[in-house]
Design an enzyme around this catalytic site. Structure first.
Site, PDB file in Angstrom:
ATOM      1  N   ASP B 136       6.964   1.722   4.928  1.00 46.83           N
ATOM      2  CA  ASP B 136       6.890   3.084   4.408  1.00 46.83           C
ATOM      3  C   ASP B 136       5.461   3.377   3.982  1.00 46.83           C
ATOM      4  O   ASP B 136       4.885   2.646   3.170  1.00 46.83           O
ATOM      5  CB  ASP B 136       7.847   3.239   3.218  1.00 46.83           C
ATOM      6  CG  ASP B 136       8.193   4.700   2.965  1.00 46.83           C
ATOM      7  OD1 ASP B 136       8.095   5.514   3.907  1.00 46.83           O
ATOM      8  OD2 ASP B 136       8.564   5.030   1.825  1.00 46.83           O
ATOM      9  N   TYR B 138       2.533   6.482   2.714  1.00 39.00           N
ATOM     10  CA  TYR B 138       2.417   7.310   1.500  1.00 39.00           C
ATOM     11  C   TYR B 138       1.364   8.362   1.808  1.00 39.00           C
ATOM     12  O   TYR B 138       0.389   8.502   1.092  1.00 39.00           O
ATOM     13  CB  TYR B 138       1.970   6.370   0.378  1.00 39.00           C
ATOM     14  CG  TYR B 138       2.118   6.834  -1.047  1.00 39.00           C
ATOM     15  CD1 TYR B 138       3.336   7.262  -1.557  1.00 39.00           C
ATOM     16  CD2 TYR B 138       1.029   6.797  -1.917  1.00 39.00           C
ATOM     17  CE1 TYR B 138       3.460   7.635  -2.883  1.00 39.00           C
ATOM     18  CE2 TYR B 138       1.149   7.164  -3.249  1.00 39.00           C
ATOM     19  CZ  TYR B 138       2.372   7.586  -3.716  1.00 39.00           C
ATOM     20  OH  TYR B 138       2.497   7.947  -5.056  1.00 39.00           O
ATOM     21  N   HIS B 143       1.876  14.837  -2.367  1.00 39.14           N
ATOM     22  CA  HIS B 143       2.954  14.050  -2.976  1.00 39.14           C
ATOM     23  C   HIS B 143       2.368  12.970  -3.888  1.00 39.14           C
ATOM     24  O   HIS B 143       2.794  12.810  -5.034  1.00 39.14           O
ATOM     25  CB  HIS B 143       3.808  13.413  -1.879  1.00 39.14           C
ATOM     26  CG  HIS B 143       4.860  12.462  -2.377  1.00 39.14           C
ATOM     27  ND1 HIS B 143       6.017  12.879  -2.991  1.00 39.14           N
ATOM     28  CD2 HIS B 143       4.918  11.105  -2.365  1.00 39.14           C
ATOM     29  CE1 HIS B 143       6.753  11.824  -3.331  1.00 39.14           C
ATOM     30  NE2 HIS B 143       6.105  10.733  -2.960  1.00 39.14           N
ATOM     31  N   ARG B 152       1.409   8.184 -13.990  1.00 43.03           N
ATOM     32  CA  ARG B 152       0.104   7.856 -14.591  1.00 43.03           C
ATOM     33  C   ARG B 152      -0.656   9.144 -14.849  1.00 43.03           C
ATOM     34  O   ARG B 152      -1.601   9.492 -14.111  1.00 43.03           O
ATOM     35  CB  ARG B 152      -0.725   6.984 -13.639  1.00 43.03           C
ATOM     36  CG  ARG B 152      -0.161   5.611 -13.296  1.00 43.03           C
ATOM     37  CD  ARG B 152      -0.998   4.922 -12.219  1.00 43.03           C
ATOM     38  NE  ARG B 152      -1.097   5.770 -11.028  1.00 43.03           N
ATOM     39  CZ  ARG B 152      -0.168   5.808 -10.073  1.00 43.03           C
ATOM     40  NH1 ARG B 152       0.897   5.038 -10.139  1.00 43.03           N
ATOM     41  NH2 ARG B 152      -0.310   6.610  -9.029  1.00 43.03           N
ATOM     42  N   GLU B 208      13.761  11.764  -0.235  1.00 40.86           N
ATOM     43  CA  GLU B 208      12.357  11.929   0.164  1.00 40.86           C
ATOM     44  C   GLU B 208      12.335  12.432   1.597  1.00 40.86           C
ATOM     45  O   GLU B 208      12.909  11.813   2.492  1.00 40.86           O
ATOM     46  CB  GLU B 208      11.585  10.611   0.032  1.00 40.86           C
ATOM     47  CG  GLU B 208      11.411  10.177  -1.411  1.00 40.86           C
ATOM     48  CD  GLU B 208      10.337   9.097  -1.605  1.00 40.86           C
ATOM     49  OE1 GLU B 208      10.136   8.279  -0.687  1.00 40.86           O
ATOM     50  OE2 GLU B 208       9.709   9.093  -2.681  1.00 40.86           O
ATOM     51  N   ASP B 242      14.368   8.932   2.804  1.00 44.02           N
ATOM     52  CA  ASP B 242      14.197   7.651   2.109  1.00 44.02           C
ATOM     53  C   ASP B 242      14.654   7.819   0.659  1.00 44.02           C
ATOM     54  O   ASP B 242      13.865   8.040  -0.247  1.00 44.02           O
ATOM     55  CB  ASP B 242      12.726   7.242   2.169  1.00 44.02           C
ATOM     56  CG  ASP B 242      12.537   5.774   1.797  1.00 44.02           C
ATOM     57  OD1 ASP B 242      13.502   5.004   1.944  1.00 44.02           O
ATOM     58  OD2 ASP B 242      11.429   5.423   1.360  1.00 44.02           O
ATOM     59  N   GLN B 249      12.979   2.831 -10.316  1.00 41.67           N
ATOM     60  CA  GLN B 249      11.608   2.647  -9.853  1.00 41.67           C
ATOM     61  C   GLN B 249      10.615   2.540 -11.009  1.00 41.67           C
ATOM     62  O   GLN B 249       9.728   1.682 -11.012  1.00 41.67           O
ATOM     63  CB  GLN B 249      11.230   3.808  -8.931  1.00 41.67           C
ATOM     64  CG  GLN B 249       9.859   3.675  -8.274  1.00 41.67           C
ATOM     65  CD  GLN B 249       9.585   4.804  -7.264  1.00 41.67           C
ATOM     66  OE1 GLN B 249      10.479   5.560  -6.924  1.00 41.67           O
ATOM     67  NE2 GLN B 249       8.362   4.893  -6.798  1.00 41.67           N
ATOM     68  N   THR B 368       6.753  10.697   1.785  1.00 39.76           N
ATOM     69  CA  THR B 368       7.243  12.047   1.518  1.00 39.76           C
ATOM     70  C   THR B 368       6.211  13.084   1.939  1.00 39.76           C
ATOM     71  O   THR B 368       5.058  13.018   1.527  1.00 39.76           O
ATOM     72  CB  THR B 368       7.540  12.191   0.016  1.00 39.76           C
ATOM     73  OG1 THR B 368       8.369  11.101  -0.373  1.00 39.76           O
ATOM     74  CG2 THR B 368       8.236  13.499  -0.269  1.00 39.76           C
TER      75      THR B 368
END
Lengths: 436, 436
Positions: B136, B138, B143, B152, B208, B242, B249, B368
């Site tokens: 996967d 990113y 996103h 964060r 996602e 997904d 998480q 995503t």
């Protein structure tokens, strides 16, 4: 404590005389499985069982066993052991018992089985099964703390560590069997003081000393495996070297974890030592009094009484210079799987608590099995304190990380005082220069 | 820009009349592949090609084609498309051309092929191939920035993001095809003010919106795929959901990335739209002037000129209440794959730069695919601003995260102005209550 049976009896002796040697990895109490064929041949790979310095060719054993053991033998004739592994512990145990009886001194089956033996020196191995998914855990609190202190000096052990059996998904495609060679990986790295990253050959190439765990019977999606049922799903164990590129890892791993730092190669030992063979080496699983007790889905009397496994582990290095000068590999460290902060049953229960399905042949790495002492570090990153202190080898060479031509060897065995010794064989693999 | 051929011509019409409808996903210019059988039957799954509202049964097409196209058809008769996908673009293109010609109005093959058609309404699908490894990525910077600001707040986009196509390994075993249902996962979560974690059913269940990418031809371990060769290794594309458990998480993902938060279920649309079918929808791939230019192994004129793909994407939700009241699914958001910060060729080149081997049937999620606007978020976590703002549905219901009985539907298509429309079909799957 686990219920032992006649296959575990330390007095058993085999008509395969090498199986009775004190230093063999493969006495009649072991009986591990692999997929093999004659070296250099184009034969089909098939299942075999190690006995002394021989392999019993299970595709050649026909008509010797009956009932569940015959079902097991037939499954082992396939090129991978996935089908056998899917059959579950009744079949596994039946075959183990039949093999134990047939290989004992005085067994009536000696005549039929002698022609099914192939010397281990004459065979080559493939992966014992098709590994669908590979999960790497992180179960040594000593490793996690030491590594954490290098990546996050102010925060070495994260708050979740003592609650969650931390794991992540790894790459199956690049797992191969002992003897694997691989090129030093290239990848993006960035020095702390560099303005931007660059593509380089890895400069901080490392091994990781792990125990590998093969799933036998799977579970359906949505159906967690309870802690005390986990053993029914574990087929067996091997040694596992999860090669790591520390400089690539440092730059890529946030926020989704290690990726290219890990997936260029991983190496397993050829033999799967079964869960049943290891029952005599189970130990009490203890937590320090100040540590939190596991959540209920990760706690049981059985897990506390017999969750730990006493597997002695060691890492050796043979450099190219040693090889050229005929010197044996030198030990870098030793450790023991008993130090693991989580048991294998806890790994299985945690992995499936969300409904995740495991399939026969799926593989877990235990994570680097470092012991409590600095000298028991299961990686060079630990032994060299992040690359700051070179390790001196017996021939005068030094290492902080691996160099081209280095062969890393891992060995493991179980032995109780005055009892039989069950070995894992070894996993050995060699670093080739980066692609030019 | 990519070289188009006669199969892309927008004037082509098929003797399968439904393929000429303006709103079909499957005109003769598309010709996507799936594995199917008659619904509820015990037939073997085999390869099929979508044309209008029909499936052309490739196991039934015998003797109609010759040469490379016949090699392709024979491979597609297997229960999975892995072998066909391994054959490479010469075979894929030959079969596409032969199918395009044979399905055109006036084709001599009409008589032979009519008996090989099965109505899509009468079939069920399996995964089109055995997915060995699933990675996967990113790749949406929008996103990553929005999610990063939730996890964060002080450091939403990490320093490596604009240099490294961030990815991590996912779980293959729990990937299934559209129609998948799965239990709401349970897992460890810890509220910020709680003293210790607990095991609960996920309270922040999310989807996602991703594009799925199937690898065709693999590469050998140690042999990176160069950026401009990457397209030769990409067989095609699908829609991909997904599923994610945000509360699990948040507690588990440090330091090795998401694990149980992701591996309980992932769902693909049944049809693979081929790389070749999508050539007319390639777009210039641009970076903002203030962004760093990719490192040389991730940069080429071809990648800049045609690296992006204009695939329109949308997510819809049908709640249980909507279903019971006969109401259609309501759109939650729409986006476009053209916003991706990295191209598929860059994903392939990066994934293999360390020598990692890809195998036929391996699968990438794009990550995503959120667009630049808040309303284009590809997950509820984004749309609800971390669960703080409920989304109102047309029937008056509200959602921050998914509830039991919710069906999430994703659709996608390509369309140039005044040109033919190439659709992906849909991926739909439904959340069941947690295990009681």
């Amino acid at each position: 404590m686990p219920v032992l049976n006649e296959t575990h009896h330390s007095d058993l002796r085999s008509w395969v005389s090498s199986a009775n040697d004190a230093d063999t990895d493969f006495p009649i109490q072991n009986l591990p499985f692999a997929a093999f064929r004659r070296k250099g041949s184009d034969e089909a790979f098939r299942g075999g069982v190690a006995i002394g310095d021989q392999v019993l060719d299970l595709a050649a054993v026909d008509g010797v066993f009956s009932g569940d053991a015959a079902v097991g033998v037939a499954a082992c004739a396939q090129p991978t052991l996935n089908h056998f592994m899917s059959l579950g512990s009744t079949i596994w145990s039946a075959l183990r018992l039949a093999l134990s009886r047939a290989l004992r001194e005085g067994a009536a089956e000696q005549g039929a089985l002698e022609s099914c033996l192939v010397a281990q020196s004459d065979v080559e191995y493939s992966l014992p099964c098709n590994i669908g998914d590979y999960t790497d855990f992180y179960t040594s609190v000593f490793h996690a703390t030491r590594i954490g202190s290098l990546f996050r000096p102010d925060n070495p052990l994260l708050p979740n560590y003592k609650w969650v059996p931390i794991g992540y998904h790894g790459r199956s495609s690049s797992i191969d069997v002992s003897g694997q060679t691989f090129r030093r990986p290239q990848g993006q790295t960035k020095a702390p003081d560099a303005e931007s990253p660059s593509l380089n050959a890895c400069q901080r190439l490392d091994y990781e000393l792990e125990v590998g765990i093969y799933i036998g019977k799977g579970n359906e999606l949505g159906e967690p495996v309870a802690l005390d049922e986990a053993d029914q799903h574990v087929f067996g164990y091997c040694l596992f070297n999860d090669w790591s590129a520390r400089d690539i890892q440092a730059w890529e791993y946030q926020p989704l974890g290690p990726f290219l730092a890990k997936n260029f190669a991983s190496t397993v030992s050829p033999w799967i030592v079964t869960n049943e063979a290891l029952l005599p080496y189970r130990r009490e699983f203890k937590r320090d009094a100040q540590d939190p007790q596991p959540l209920p889905y990760l706690a049981s009397a059985k897990n506390s009484e017999e969750g730990a496994l006493d597997i002695k582990l060691e890492v050796l290095l043979q450099t190219q210079q040693m090889r050229e000068q005929g010197e044996a590999a030198a030990q870098l460290s030793n450790s023991n799987f008993v130090y693991s902060y989580w048991t294998v049953a806890q790994m299985v229960a945690h992995h499936t608590v969300n409904g995740c399905n495991l399939r026969p042949g799926d593989f877990f790495g235990s994570g680097t099995q470092s012991g409590p002492e600095h000298e028991q570090g299961g990686s060079l990153l630990e032994l060299s304190r992040g690359g700051k202190e070179a390790i001196s080898l017996p021939n005068g060479e030094q290492r902080t990380f691996l160099e081209d031509g280095d062969t890393v060897v891992m060995r493991g065995y179980c032995q109780q005082q005055g009892s039989v010794r069950i070995g894992f064989g070894e996993v050995a693999s060699t670093v080739l220069p980066a692609k030019g």
